[in-house]
Design a protein around this motif. Structure first.
Motif, PDB file in Angstrom:
ATOM      1  N   VAL A 102     -32.267 -44.306 -51.203  1.00  9.50           N
ATOM      2  CA  VAL A 102     -32.603 -42.953 -50.745  1.00  9.50           C
ATOM      3  C   VAL A 102     -34.014 -42.578 -51.184  1.00  9.50           C
ATOM      4  CG1 VAL A 102     -32.002 -40.509 -50.928  1.00  9.50           C
ATOM      5  CG2 VAL A 102     -30.195 -42.217 -50.679  1.00  9.50           C
ATOM      6  N   LYS A 103     -34.370 -42.921 -52.436  1.00  9.38           N
ATOM      7  CA  LYS A 103     -35.720 -42.615 -52.917  1.00  9.38           C
ATOM      8  C   LYS A 103     -36.772 -43.357 -52.109  1.00  9.38           C
ATOM      9  CE  LYS A 103     -34.583 -41.506 -57.734  1.00  9.38           C
ATOM     10  NZ  LYS A 103     -34.794 -41.869 -59.153  1.00  9.38           N
ATOM     11  N   VAL A 104     -36.498 -44.628 -51.775  1.00  7.95           N
ATOM     12  CA  VAL A 104     -37.455 -45.403 -50.975  1.00  7.95           C
ATOM     13  C   VAL A 104     -37.649 -44.748 -49.607  1.00  7.95           C
ATOM     14  CG1 VAL A 104     -37.813 -47.610 -49.815  1.00  7.95           C
ATOM     15  CG2 VAL A 104     -37.012 -47.571 -52.180  1.00  7.95           C
ATOM     16  N   ALA A 105     -36.552 -44.344 -48.973  1.00  6.89           N
ATOM     17  CA  ALA A 105     -36.659 -43.689 -47.665  1.00  6.89           C
ATOM     18  C   ALA A 105     -37.362 -42.339 -47.767  1.00  6.89           C
ATOM     19  CB  ALA A 105     -35.261 -43.500 -47.051  1.00  6.89           C
ATOM     20  N   LEU A 235     -35.704 -37.356 -40.446  1.00  8.62           N
ATOM     21  CA  LEU A 235     -34.331 -37.606 -39.997  1.00  8.62           C
ATOM     22  C   LEU A 235     -33.867 -38.996 -40.407  1.00  8.62           C
ATOM     23  CD1 LEU A 235     -34.480 -35.983 -36.438  1.00  8.62           C
ATOM     24  CD2 LEU A 235     -33.390 -35.075 -38.497  1.00  8.62           C
ATOM     25  N   GLU A 236     -34.802 -39.942 -40.484  1.00  6.51           N
ATOM     26  CA  GLU A 236     -34.440 -41.279 -40.952  1.00  6.51           C
ATOM     27  C   GLU A 236     -34.076 -41.246 -42.435  1.00  6.51           C
ATOM     28  OE1 GLU A 236     -33.487 -45.082 -39.985  1.00  6.51           O
ATOM     29  OE2 GLU A 236     -34.274 -43.550 -38.621  1.00  6.51           O
ATOM     30  N   PHE A 237     -34.771 -40.406 -43.191  1.00  7.39           N
ATOM     31  CA  PHE A 237     -34.403 -40.207 -44.595  1.00  7.39           C
ATOM     32  C   PHE A 237     -32.990 -39.623 -44.681  1.00  7.39           C
ATOM     33  CE2 PHE A 237     -34.050 -36.955 -47.921  1.00  7.39           C
ATOM     34  CZ  PHE A 237     -34.124 -37.758 -49.056  1.00  7.39           C
ATOM     35  N   ARG A 238     -32.698 -38.667 -43.819  1.00 10.08           N
ATOM     36  CA  ARG A 238     -31.350 -38.092 -43.801  1.00 10.08           C
ATOM     37  C   ARG A 238     -30.319 -39.168 -43.475  1.00 10.08           C
ATOM     38  NH1 ARG A 238     -29.270 -33.881 -39.162  1.00 10.08           N
ATOM     39  NH2 ARG A 238     -27.086 -34.534 -39.258  1.00 10.08           N
ATOM     40  N   LYS A 239     -30.637 -40.059 -42.536  1.00  9.09           N
ATOM     41  CA  LYS A 239     -29.706 -41.135 -42.181  1.00  9.09           C
ATOM     42  C   LYS A 239     -29.449 -42.040 -43.386  1.00  9.09           C
ATOM     43  CE  LYS A 239     -29.036 -44.934 -38.905  1.00  9.09           C
ATOM     44  NZ  LYS A 239     -28.801 -45.961 -39.937  1.00  9.09           N
ATOM     45  N   SER A 240     -30.508 -42.405 -44.102  1.00  5.64           N
ATOM     46  CA  SER A 240     -30.337 -43.239 -45.291  1.00  5.64           C
ATOM     47  C   SER A 240     -29.474 -42.531 -46.328  1.00  5.64           C
ATOM     48  CB  SER A 240     -31.701 -43.591 -45.883  1.00  5.64           C
ATOM     49  OG  SER A 240     -31.571 -44.326 -47.081  1.00  5.64           O
ATOM     50  N   LEU A 241     -29.708 -41.230 -46.501  1.00  2.00           N
ATOM     51  CA  LEU A 241     -28.919 -40.460 -47.462  1.00  2.00           C
ATOM     52  C   LEU A 241     -27.452 -40.424 -47.042  1.00  2.00           C
ATOM     53  CD1 LEU A 241     -28.683 -38.588 -49.893  1.00  2.00           C
ATOM     54  CD2 LEU A 241     -29.439 -36.696 -48.440  1.00  2.00           C
ATOM     55  N   GLU A 242     -27.187 -40.163 -45.761  1.00  2.44           N
ATOM     56  CA  GLU A 242     -25.805 -40.119 -45.291  1.00  2.44           C
ATOM     57  C   GLU A 242     -25.116 -41.476 -45.462  1.00  2.44           C
ATOM     58  OE1 GLU A 242     -25.799 -38.744 -41.297  1.00  2.44           O
ATOM     59  OE2 GLU A 242     -26.132 -36.640 -41.823  1.00  2.44           O
ATOM     60  N   ASP A 243     -25.847 -42.563 -45.164  1.00  2.00           N
ATOM     61  CA  ASP A 243     -25.262 -43.901 -45.299  1.00  2.00           C
ATOM     62  C   ASP A 243     -24.871 -44.184 -46.746  1.00  2.00           C
ATOM     63  OD1 ASP A 243     -25.564 -44.353 -42.607  1.00  2.00           O
ATOM     64  OD2 ASP A 243     -27.420 -45.494 -42.810  1.00  2.00           O
ATOM     65  N   GLN A 244     -25.749 -43.829 -47.680  1.00  2.00           N
ATOM     66  CA  GLN A 244     -25.457 -44.096 -49.088  1.00  2.00           C
ATOM     67  C   GLN A 244     -24.318 -43.221 -49.603  1.00  2.00           C
ATOM     68  OE1 GLN A 244     -26.811 -46.648 -50.751  1.00  2.00           O
ATOM     69  NE2 GLN A 244     -27.856 -47.121 -48.824  1.00  2.00           N
ATOM     70  N   LEU A 245     -24.277 -41.964 -49.166  1.00  2.00           N
ATOM     71  CA  LEU A 245     -23.189 -41.084 -49.592  1.00  2.00           C
ATOM     72  C   LEU A 245     -21.848 -41.564 -49.038  1.00  2.00           C
ATOM     73  CD1 LEU A 245     -24.779 -37.522 -49.209  1.00  2.00           C
ATOM     74  CD2 LEU A 245     -24.507 -38.882 -51.288  1.00  2.00           C
ATOM     75  N   LEU A 246     -21.842 -41.989 -47.775  1.00  2.00           N
ATOM     76  CA  LEU A 246     -20.604 -42.496 -47.196  1.00  2.00           C
ATOM     77  C   LEU A 246     -20.164 -43.777 -47.901  1.00  2.00           C
ATOM     78  CD1 LEU A 246     -18.571 -41.884 -44.903  1.00  2.00           C
ATOM     79  CD2 LEU A 246     -19.841 -43.531 -43.500  1.00  2.00           C
ATOM     80  N   ASP A 247     -21.128 -44.636 -48.229  1.00  2.00           N
ATOM     81  CA  ASP A 247     -20.798 -45.860 -48.952  1.00  2.00           C
ATOM     82  C   ASP A 247     -20.235 -45.537 -50.337  1.00  2.00           C
ATOM     83  OD1 ASP A 247     -20.526 -48.540 -49.436  1.00  2.00           O
ATOM     84  OD2 ASP A 247     -22.639 -48.915 -49.812  1.00  2.00           O
ATOM     85  N   ALA A 248     -20.822 -44.534 -50.991  1.00  6.87           N
ATOM     86  CA  ALA A 248     -20.324 -44.141 -52.318  1.00  6.87           C
ATOM     87  C   ALA A 248     -18.898 -43.610 -52.224  1.00  6.87           C
ATOM     88  CB  ALA A 248     -21.247 -43.092 -52.935  1.00  6.87           C
ATOM     89  N   GLU A 249     -18.618 -42.785 -51.202  1.00  4.21           N
ATOM     90  CA  GLU A 249     -17.268 -42.251 -51.069  1.00  4.21           C
ATOM     91  C   GLU A 249     -16.275 -43.357 -50.720  1.00  4.21           C
ATOM     92  OE1 GLU A 249     -14.816 -38.594 -48.996  1.00  4.21           O
ATOM     93  OE2 GLU A 249     -17.003 -38.581 -49.116  1.00  4.21           O
ATOM     94  N   LYS A 250     -16.694 -44.266 -49.852  1.00  5.90           N
ATOM     95  CA  LYS A 250     -15.823 -45.396 -49.513  1.00  5.90           C
ATOM     96  C   LYS A 250     -15.503 -46.223 -50.755  1.00  5.90           C
ATOM     97  CE  LYS A 250     -15.698 -49.569 -46.651  1.00  5.90           C
ATOM     98  NZ  LYS A 250     -16.442 -50.387 -45.653  1.00  5.90           N
TER      99      LYS A 250
END
Length: 587
Positions: A102-105, A235-250
């Motif tokens: 997320v920080k990189v994005a 918006l690409e940063f938001r996508k990266s954030l959403e992907d990581q949050l979903l992965d964390a919840e999974k």
């Protein structure tokens, strides 16, 4: 004159200093590795028992306690491990705040902002100054006036010229230049009464396109496209954030399920060990070696399954630590994360059509594609303008002063008695104009391509929401079915135990039936745990499919100052500390 030059020099120095940016220090890869290296040094050497070469027989006397009974999940931690309970909210917050991907994005919007500034800087004024000294020694032919003999006299000249000014490209497409020049000329032999003499000239020059390259929209096209790219990167940063949050919840729910599987397998192993103990105690009565070996084989197989289940708990704990990137819990650290949030097991009701409408209003991919369509439209307007002929208006006006004294020259120039001006048109028409037409056609095709991609995204997002809503329903129905299966398996095992309590002979078939029923009960418990995990993850996946995952997780994206002056580096923040552990939202 000297005062003016000093002022220009100070202004130039001020602009140079203001543009300076502090450079980062050298990169130290060992420093970046230090936290993991330090945590890894605390690891104890692995202890691996030797492989058995024969079957280990054991006899259990009446009243003897089996020392191989497994420990409970709470106590099943290795030496040095530090169990830490974390709620799902804590995991989400730490992932959002510290995740490296997320920080990189988050740097990409700042990078795109620099490109926007770079394109906008094209219209910044430019200060220029030139100094030139020209010396000429020129031979000229002639006659001495007496005879036909010729000789070559020398014409000598020294000319010093200093000019300074400002020029700027205008947003309408033109270019303006204001220039002041001072020259000193001396000729030998003398050409004029005054020698040497000074010439000062103040001139203003304008070149303005009237057809091709005319207009703010055309000339600011790169800036507009760069701004769109910057918004796309946000918006690409938001996508990266959403992907990581979903992965964390999974991963969090998988860890919850893995711990429940460990508990289930421990109970299964304890039941199997109990059965084995009973058979060994009755080995001299009504149980043969076949039944005891049969039970011992089941004990060994289920102990092996439990070992792998415990390893999976640690694997998922390490993955959570990697996603959270918390300085207090590096991946190599001995911390064992234990979920502290109970899974959500309540049915939710929602309108499928409303979910699709919400997704079409919130999905970031549609916003990105709209920006790409906008950029493609800008490219079409530029290409359309490029089809026009090149017609440029050129104008220049100047005031000149000349005298043998520098001060008198300035006075003469400032009287503006010697004004010169030029006005003209320059026309170019490419025959055939094939290059411009090809660019225009390509721009039209690319815009239509972007429009069709938008339609494709609408269909894909609709499909995503349909599948996500169906998965929520499917996972809930799987919970209902698996729970019924668990009740039935538990009742079957209870019935077998009642038969055993009524002194039914412990035959091979009866022992195998009991062992198989124990395993079916454990499998039913694992299936129910899997269904609960799938249900909780399906709800989060539905929120992501609708584009509302950040709102669901109470996360806000913000800008912050980057280390190098830009203010578009992205970070995240928790909207409110009052939010309780998440529960799926209803309609």
């Amino acid at each position: 004159m000297n005062h003016r030059l000093a002022t220009l020099g100070l202004a130039f120095f001020g602009l140079t200093v203001a543009g300076c940016v502090q450079e980062p220090g050298p990169f130290d890869p060992l420093r970046a590795q230090m936290s993991q290296r330090s945590a890894a040094r605390t690891d104890a050497p692995l202890s691996m028992p030797p492989l058995p070469t024969t079957m280990v027989s054991r006899k259990v006397k009446p009243g003897e306690i089996n020392r191989n009974t497994p420990a409970t999940t709470q106590a099943a931690t290795r030496a040095g491990e530090r169990p830490v309970g974390l709620t799902l909210k804590e995991v989400i917050q730490r992932t959002a705040a510290n995740n490296v991907d997320v920080k990189v994005a988050g740097y990409e919007p700042a990078v795109e902002q620099t490109r926007t500034i770079e394109n906008a800087a094209r219209f910044d004024p430019t200060f220029f100054s030139n100094f030139q000294y020209q010396r000429t020694d020129k031979l000229t032919g002639g006659s001495n006036g007496v005879g036909s003999a010729s000789f070559a006299p020398v014409e000598h000249s020294d000319v010093w010229t200093v000019e300074t000014g400002i020029k700027q490209i205008l947003e309408e497409g033109g270019q303006i230049e204001a220039k002041y020049s001072v020259s000193r000329s001396q000729f030998t032999p003398q050409r004029s009464i005054t020698n040497p003499f000074y010439t000062n000239e103040l001139s203003l020059q304008l070149t303005q396109p009237l057809l091709q390259n005319f207009g703010r929209d055309v000339n600011r096209a790169r800036i507009t496209i760069s701004k769109n790219n910057q918004r796309i990167s946000v918006l690409e940063f938001r996508k990266s954030l959403e992907d990581q949050l979903l992965d964390a919840e999974k991963t969090y729910w998988q860890l919850t399920q893995a711990l429940q599987d460990v508990a289930t397998l421990e109970r299964l192993l304890q039941m199997t060990v109990g059965t084995s103990d009973l058979l060994h105690k009755r080995a001299d009565l009504d149980v043969t070696r076949v039944q005891t070996s049969q039970a011992d084989a089941s004990v060994a197989q289920r102990r092996s399954t439990l070992v792998r289940a415990r390893a999976r708990v640690r694997d998922l704990s390490d993955k959570l630590k990697q996603l959270m990137n918390d300085a207090d819990m590096p991946v190599a650290d001995k911390t064992l994360i234990l979920p502290a949030s109970a899974p959500y097991i309540d049915p939710i009701k929602f309108d499928a059509g409303e979910q699709i409408e919400t997704a079409l209003d919130n999905r970031l991919e549609l916003g990105q594609q709209q920006l790409r369509i906008g950029s493609a439209g800008v490219a079409v307007r530029v290409a359309d303008n490029n089809l026009l002929p090149s017609l440029n208006l050129q104008g220049q006006i100047s005031s000149q002063g000349l005298d043998g004294n520098e001060g008198d020259t300035f006075d003469a120039q400032n009287d503006y008695n010697h004004l010169s001006w030029t006005l003209g048109l320059q026309l170019e028409i490419p025959l055939g104009n094939r290059a411009a037409r090809a660019i225009w056609q390509r721009a039209l095709l690319q815009r239509q391509q972007a429009v069709d991609q938008y339609r494709s995204l609408v269909d894909q997002i609709t499909l995503d929401v349909q599948q996500a809503t169906r998965e929520v329903e499917t996972a809930w129905n799987a919970i209902v079915a698996s729970r019924g299966s668990r009740f039935a398996a538990a009742d079957a095992l209870k019935a077998i135990q009642q038969r055993e309590d009524q002194n039914e002979p412990l035959t091979y078939n009866f022992v195998q039936l009991k062992l198989d029923t124990q395993e079916r009960l454990a499998a039913a418990e694992q299936a129910e745990s899997q269904a609960v995990n799938d249900y909780n993850f399906a709800v989060a996946r539905l929120e992501k499919a609708k584009g509302t995952l950040l709102k669901y997780d109470n996360i806000i994206m913000q800008e912050e100052s980057s280390p190098f002056g830009s203010r578009s580096k992205m970070k995240i923040a928790v909207a409110s500390e009052k939010q309780a552990d998440k529960a799926p939202r209803a309609k």
